[in-house]
Design an enzyme around this catalytic site. Sequence first.
Site, PDB file in Angstrom:
ATOM      1  N   LYS A 146      -5.105  24.024  -7.942  1.00 50.97           N
ATOM      2  CA  LYS A 146      -4.736  24.470  -6.377  1.00 50.97           C
ATOM      3  C   LYS A 146      -4.038  23.977  -5.924  1.00 50.97           C
ATOM      4  O   LYS A 146      -4.208  22.415  -5.786  1.00 50.97           O
ATOM      5  CB  LYS A 146      -6.432  24.661  -6.396  1.00 50.97           C
ATOM      6  CG  LYS A 146      -7.048  25.798  -5.939  1.00 50.97           C
ATOM      7  CD  LYS A 146      -8.414  25.419  -5.820  1.00 50.97           C
ATOM      8  CE  LYS A 146      -9.830  26.960  -4.940  1.00 50.97           C
ATOM      9  NZ  LYS A 146     -11.025  25.688  -4.851  1.00 50.97           N
TER      10      LYS A 146
HETATM   11  C1  E4P Z   1     -13.055  29.274  -3.200  1.00 52.96           C
HETATM   12  O1  E4P Z   1     -11.342  28.725  -4.180  1.00 52.96           O
HETATM   13  C2  E4P Z   1     -12.919  28.102  -2.735  1.00 52.96           C
HETATM   14  O2  E4P Z   1     -12.905  26.635  -2.387  1.00 52.96           O
HETATM   15  C3  E4P Z   1     -14.369  28.785  -1.708  1.00 52.96           C
HETATM   16  O3  E4P Z   1     -14.717  29.948  -2.244  1.00 52.96           O
HETATM   17  C4  E4P Z   1     -15.141  27.763  -0.641  1.00 52.96           C
HETATM   18  O4  E4P Z   1     -15.938  28.535  -0.664  1.00 52.96           O
HETATM   19  P1  E4P Z   1     -16.818  28.317   1.342  1.00 52.96           P
HETATM   20  O5  E4P Z   1     -16.280  28.907   2.375  1.00 52.96           O
HETATM   21  O6  E4P Z   1     -17.769  28.866   1.208  1.00 52.96           O
HETATM   22  O7  E4P Z   1     -17.367  26.810   1.277  1.00 52.96           O
END
Ligand code: E4P
Length: 216
Positions: free
Chosen positions: A83
């Site tokens: 990521k």
């Molecule tokens: C996933 O890849 C993200 O890190 C996650 O969905 C972020 O979610 P949030 O905005 O609720 O922290």
Amino acid sequence: MKFFIDSGNLEEIKRIHKLGLVDGVTTNPSLIAKEGKPFKEVITAICKTVSGPVSAEVIGLTVEEMIQEAEELAGWAPNVVIKLPLTEAGLEAAYRLSGQGIKTNVTLIFSAAQGLMAAKAGATYISPFVGRLDDTGVNGMQLVTDLRKIMREYGFATEIIAASIRHVGHLQQAAAAGADIATVPGSLLPAMWKHPLTDAGIEKFLQDWKSVPQLS
Ligand code: E4P
């Protein structure tokens, strides 16, 4: 639509995995921090449980740091996906890693232009953040709709992960918008299968069943 579980919590992931609902997992530094365990321990345990892609995020902000971390993370398990944040360095890292055959999930995407650039750089997945856009007063789901159109129009193989999903409505709208994947917080799944009318229906059936004559 595939479900990725947005969690670093192994127990939460195992609970949903038993139902056959886990196609993959996404994590981020905040989710890993919640677990209070070393990063490698959390990711390798998840990768042993789930055979689908498991996103692990780099911390470095320069291209060289990102590549170095990515090569290490990719060695932890065959299903690790790297990521990367959507920055200039993140785009270059995505491009170089795709050349090395390493899968990437370009994250923190808040505009169609960012998503298009990540796809052109060779990202395996792009993660538009629906909930965080909604928080700013912008319709986050429109970004998923726009990216679906762009990916289809230009024939990109990049898959769209609707991320930052906050409630059941988001998940339903992401499915209708054509997201390939939704990454769903582990705590949201039980809220999706629970329905008061289902519970009331079970209770009524069990009450009525009491009047069925039993064979002696
Ligand atoms: C996933 O890849 C993200 O890190 C996650 O969905 C972020 O979610 P949030 O905005 O609720 O922290």
